[in-house]
Scaffold this active site. Structure first.
Site, PDB file in Angstrom:
ATOM      1  N   ARG A 103       0.831  -1.206   0.000  1.00  0.00           N
ATOM      2  CA  ARG A 103       0.000   0.000   0.000  1.00  0.00           C
ATOM      3  C   ARG A 103       0.863   1.252   0.000  1.00  0.00           C
ATOM      4  O   ARG A 103       0.549   2.234  -0.688  1.00  0.00           O
ATOM      5  CB  ARG A 103      -0.925  -0.004   1.219  1.00  0.00           C
ATOM      6  CG  ARG A 103      -1.773   1.257   1.348  1.00  0.00           C
ATOM      7  CD  ARG A 103      -2.642   1.218   2.593  1.00  0.00           C
ATOM      8  NE  ARG A 103      -3.444   2.435   2.691  1.00  0.00           N
ATOM      9  CZ  ARG A 103      -4.358   2.649   3.631  1.00  0.00           C
ATOM     10  NH1 ARG A 103      -4.577   1.723   4.559  1.00  0.00           N
ATOM     11  NH2 ARG A 103      -5.040   3.765   3.655  1.00  0.00           N
ATOM     12  N   TYR A 254     -13.916  10.389  -1.481  1.00  0.00           N
ATOM     13  CA  TYR A 254     -13.017   9.997  -2.562  1.00  0.00           C
ATOM     14  C   TYR A 254     -13.160  10.880  -3.798  1.00  0.00           C
ATOM     15  O   TYR A 254     -12.284  10.878  -4.661  1.00  0.00           O
ATOM     16  CB  TYR A 254     -13.254   8.535  -2.946  1.00  0.00           C
ATOM     17  CG  TYR A 254     -12.803   7.587  -1.868  1.00  0.00           C
ATOM     18  CD1 TYR A 254     -11.502   7.103  -1.827  1.00  0.00           C
ATOM     19  CD2 TYR A 254     -13.679   7.186  -0.860  1.00  0.00           C
ATOM     20  CE1 TYR A 254     -11.079   6.254  -0.826  1.00  0.00           C
ATOM     21  CE2 TYR A 254     -13.266   6.336   0.154  1.00  0.00           C
ATOM     22  CZ  TYR A 254     -11.968   5.871   0.162  1.00  0.00           C
ATOM     23  OH  TYR A 254     -11.549   5.047   1.168  1.00  0.00           O
TER      24      TYR A 254
END
Length: 430
Positions: A103, A254
């Protein structure tokens, strides 16, 4: 999540398996299973994870949480997927291929060419999809061989692409995200009412959604919410209040990666990655989980993310196994719901959920401001899945070129090379 159409409670001898059970998220899930036992009466819970050391810590805490709350269910753990899913009525997927180290890569190398670095969208999101889809499909095939009637509830990001992979391969699957339930709880808190009274008109794709109305007892209170609480809502979104007021809708957090891309890139360049922050939190959490006196989820877990995940997971699993017909906000096949998308696109909307799966409710026609971006990202997700399933540099390049956050030849070429370089150990087609 929002309403009930009846049905019967699930059978009191349920077995649930959690793949990725060694995650630091898991105590949040365990706490929900314990508190909401009437909705989902578990007899057995199996945590599955290849990381045996983490699994021992999380599993031990899970047993103590059940004991403290008087839950009679049995908790076990294993690194053997086949044994763990055997006989399960439902399997929850919450895995992270490559862990926080992968990540961290997803969130950093795209920034080098001025593109957003994030684990579920842009080039980093594609990297995660390429690592994840083959692993999830292998697990799903194991579940189907062992127990073809089991439901798969996918919380593994990127949820839309992963769920599309599962459904397109004929698996009994529904995708789940905590964004919608987070908004429901936030709005209920601002209004001072019970969350169950709040009904969201939530529409879009996973991590690309808008709240177009917020109904309480049939009345749309979204205009009042924005007028009275616009500053608080905008602050949580890290977006300008004026944008929320002008649009008259509440975009998901987002959407800032699209609406404020360049500003976000500069912000991300100026601080440690979210992966680095989470890794530090996880280290502290695992130290805490090892304390034999700890028998509840620690407050620090709230900083890890995934708020209300357990409530959403219990509600969805209960609806699938109890054949309730409840309305849940889920990820499932479009099947004509949004007429400008193909039927096999995976959308995130309210749906009735019962033993047959999720059936989206009708959606009001979408304004071009939203439908255009949804169509664009859906095309990217189609190409991303093709790249994940078939591999090849050209397919990776095409997916990146199609993504609205990239879309330039030079960027797509460079990001393709970077993605491959940083993910060689996970890409079997190389």
């Amino acid at each position: 999540m929002l309403s009930s159409a009846g049905g019967t409670p699930p059978h009191p001898h349920l077995k649930i398996a959690v793949v990725g059970g060694g995650s630091t998220y898991t105590p949040e899930l365990i706490d929900g299973f314990a508190r909401l036992r009437d909705a989902l009466p578990l007899a057995e819970l199996v945590l599955i994870d290849p990381a045996a050391d983490r699994l021992d810590l999380v599993g031990g805490l899970a047993r103590r949480i059940f004991a403290r709350q008087g839950h009679p269910g049995r908790i076990s753990w294993t690194s053997d997927v086949d044994a763990g899913v055997d006989g399960a009525d439902a399997v929850l997927l919450q895995l992270r291929v490559g862990g926080q180290a992968a990540r961290n890569q997803d969130e950093t190398w795209p920034l080098e060419c001025g593109c957003v670095g994030q684990e579920t969208t842009g080039a980093g999101g594609l990297a995660k999809a390429l690592r994840t889809v083959p692993v999830v499909l292998d697990i799903a095939e194991r579940i189907r061989r062992r127990n073809p009637d089991a439901w798969i509830v996918d919380f593994t990001n990127p949820v839309g692409i992963v769920t599309r992979a599962l459904l397109s391969h004929g698996h009994k699957a529904v995708g789940l995200c905590n964004v919608a339930i987070g908004f429901q709880r936030k709005f209920a808190r601002l209004l001072g009412i019970a969350p169950e009274r709040v009904e969201l008109e939530h529409v879009g794709l996973n991590h690309l959604t808008w709240e177009r109305s917020v109904k309480v007892d049939g009345e749309d209170v979204l205009p009042r919410l924005i007028a009275e609480h616009g500053a608080a809502i905008a602050e949580d979104l890290h977006m300008p209040r004026t944008l929320v007021e002008r649009l008259g809708v509440v975009p998901s957090y987002y959407l800032r990666y699209y609406y404020q891309h360049d500003e976000v890139v500069e912000e991300l360049r100026s601080k440690p990655s979210r992966a680095a922050e989470v890794a530090a939190i996880e280290k502290q959490l695992l130290d805490m989980y090892g304390d034999p006196s700890l028998d509840e989820k620690p407050e620090l877990l709230g900083k890890r993310g995934g708020a209300f995940y357990s409530e959403a997971a219990v509600a969805l699993t209960s609806a699938l196994l109890g054949d309730t017909g409840d309305v849940q906000i889920v990820n499932t096949f479009n099947n004509g719901t949004l007429p400008f998308l193909p039927d096999d696109a995976v959308i995130e909307v309210p749906a009735t959920v019962d033993a047959a799966g999720a059936k989206p409710l009708p959606v009001r026609p979408l304004e071009p401001l939203y439908s255009g971006l949804i169509a664009n990202v859906t095309a990217y997700e189609h190409l991303a899945l093709e790249a994940a399933l078939k591999g090849g540099r050209d397919r990776v390049f095409e997916a990146l070129l199609a993504h609205p956050l990239i879309g330039q030849i030079a960027y797509a070429d460079r990001l393709t090379d970077d993605l491959i370089a940083h993910n060689r150990e996970h890409l079997t087609w190389l």
